[in-house]
Design an enzyme around this catalytic site. Structure first.
Site, PDB file in Angstrom:
ATOM      1  N   CYS A   1       0.914  -1.150   0.174  1.00 39.17           N
ATOM      2  CA  CYS A   1      -0.192   0.124   0.077  1.00 39.17           C
ATOM      3  C   CYS A   1       0.830   1.203   0.245  1.00 39.17           C
ATOM      4  O   CYS A   1       0.429   2.362  -0.746  1.00 39.17           O
ATOM      5  CB  CYS A   1      -1.027   0.104   1.291  1.00 39.17           C
ATOM      6  SG  CYS A   1      -1.870  -1.368   1.228  1.00 39.17           S
TER       7      CYS A   1
ATOM      8  N   ARG B   1      -7.869  -3.950  -3.402  1.00 45.23           N
ATOM      9  CA  ARG B   1      -7.384  -2.831  -4.000  1.00 45.23           C
ATOM     10  C   ARG B   1      -8.168  -2.650  -5.401  1.00 45.23           C
ATOM     11  O   ARG B   1      -8.066  -3.126  -6.434  1.00 45.23           O
ATOM     12  CB  ARG B   1      -5.911  -3.028  -4.521  1.00 45.23           C
ATOM     13  CG  ARG B   1      -4.973  -3.599  -3.480  1.00 45.23           C
ATOM     14  CD  ARG B   1      -3.436  -3.779  -4.104  1.00 45.23           C
ATOM     15  NE  ARG B   1      -2.988  -4.502  -2.935  1.00 45.23           N
ATOM     16  CZ  ARG B   1      -2.248  -4.058  -1.741  1.00 45.23           C
ATOM     17  NH1 ARG B   1      -2.562  -2.824  -1.713  1.00 45.23           N
ATOM     18  NH2 ARG B   1      -1.512  -4.447  -1.129  1.00 45.23           N
TER      19      ARG B   1
HETATM   20  C1  BEZ Z   1       0.430  -4.741   1.786  1.00 47.17           C
HETATM   21  O1  BEZ Z   1       1.694  -4.936   1.947  1.00 47.17           O
HETATM   22  O2  BEZ Z   1       0.065  -3.568   1.555  1.00 47.17           O
HETATM   23  C2  BEZ Z   1      -0.554  -5.649   2.437  1.00 47.17           C
HETATM   24  C3  BEZ Z   1      -0.203  -6.890   2.118  1.00 47.17           C
HETATM   25  C4  BEZ Z   1      -1.395  -7.975   2.401  1.00 47.17           C
HETATM   26  C5  BEZ Z   1      -2.516  -7.290   3.244  1.00 47.17           C
HETATM   27  C6  BEZ Z   1      -2.639  -6.204   3.470  1.00 47.17           C
HETATM   28  C7  BEZ Z   1      -1.632  -5.092   2.748  1.00 47.17           C
END
Ligand code: BEZ
Length: 218
Positions: A53, A130
């Site tokens: 993110c 996402r």
């Molecule tokens: C992230 O790295 O943004 C992420 C990965 C898995 C679940 C939620 C966020």
């Protein structure tokens, strides 16, 4: 979880984007006011202070001037509190100098995430996937992307898709595979035999067959 219900309530291409009011990092806003006369990219991320993110929101921030140039506003969302958002924005700014200069919705009650089908329970019951919603100035949803939690999006493709939608509207054309600005566009197929004949004699189009013709925009 009632997945049938989720599918039925998920907005689709061509639908009017549901309106809402929300608390964001720039204050409380009404979506329809924020979106007025602009294209809008509404996107969700699973959680603040997470690695993928962080790269994605950094990408949106770094390309914000490209979205501005396309008369497009950005608005992010996650199921986090506004305090978490503020801390994360500040943390990324301190670490990298990148500032998330667009509102991020604190959708702690999941109201907006549910309204837009961003909560996909077989992926996660508590974090938004996402999602990217491309919304035109008449507030119609024009394109939707959904990515899972563990795969980051492609900023070039988001901008390419936005530019393709705007080009299709402006010139009443369609865009082929991998189209990029400056490349030939697809002319709508003829609807009558006369149009078909005219197409065959039109030197301004690159004709593969009567139903597949391309032309430059300049
Ligand atoms: C992230 O790295 O943004 C992420 C990965 C898995 C679940 C939620 C966020």
């Amino acid at each position: 979880m009632d997945t049938e219900m989720n599918v039925r309530t998920m907005p689709r291409i061509g639908d009017k984007a549901p309106d809402f009011e929300a608390v964001t990092t720039t204050g409380r806003l009404k979506f329809s006011d924020y979106a007025k006369d602009k294209w809008l990219i509404l996107f969700s991320h699973p959680a603040d202070f997470t690695p993928v993110c962080t790269t994605e929101l950094t990408g949106f921030a770094e390309r914000k001037k490209d979205f501005d140039a396309l008369n497009t506003r950005l608005i992010g969302l996650s199921i986090d509190s506004v305090h978490a958002h503020l801390g994360w924005v500040d943390n990324v700014h301190k670490n990298s100098g990148v500032y998330f200069d667009f509102p991020i919705i604190a959708d702690i009650d999941m109201k907006v995430a549910k309204l837009y089908g961003m909560l996909q329970p077989n992926e996660s019951e508590t974090a938004a996937v996402r999602a990217v919603f491309f919304i035109d100035p008449s507030r119609t949803i024009r394109l939707i992307m959904y990515y899972p939690l563990n795969v980051g999006r492609n900023m070039d493709e988001i901008l390419r898709s936005l530019e393709a939608l705007q080009t299709a509207d402006k010139h009443k054309v369609a865009l082929p595979l991998n189209w990029k600005k400056g490349e030939k566009v697809i002319v709508p197929p003829p609807k009558t035999l006369d149009e078909m004949e005219a197409r065959r004699n039109d030197k301004s189009v690159e004709l593969v067959d009567f139903y597949l013709a391309k032309r430059s925009l300049n």
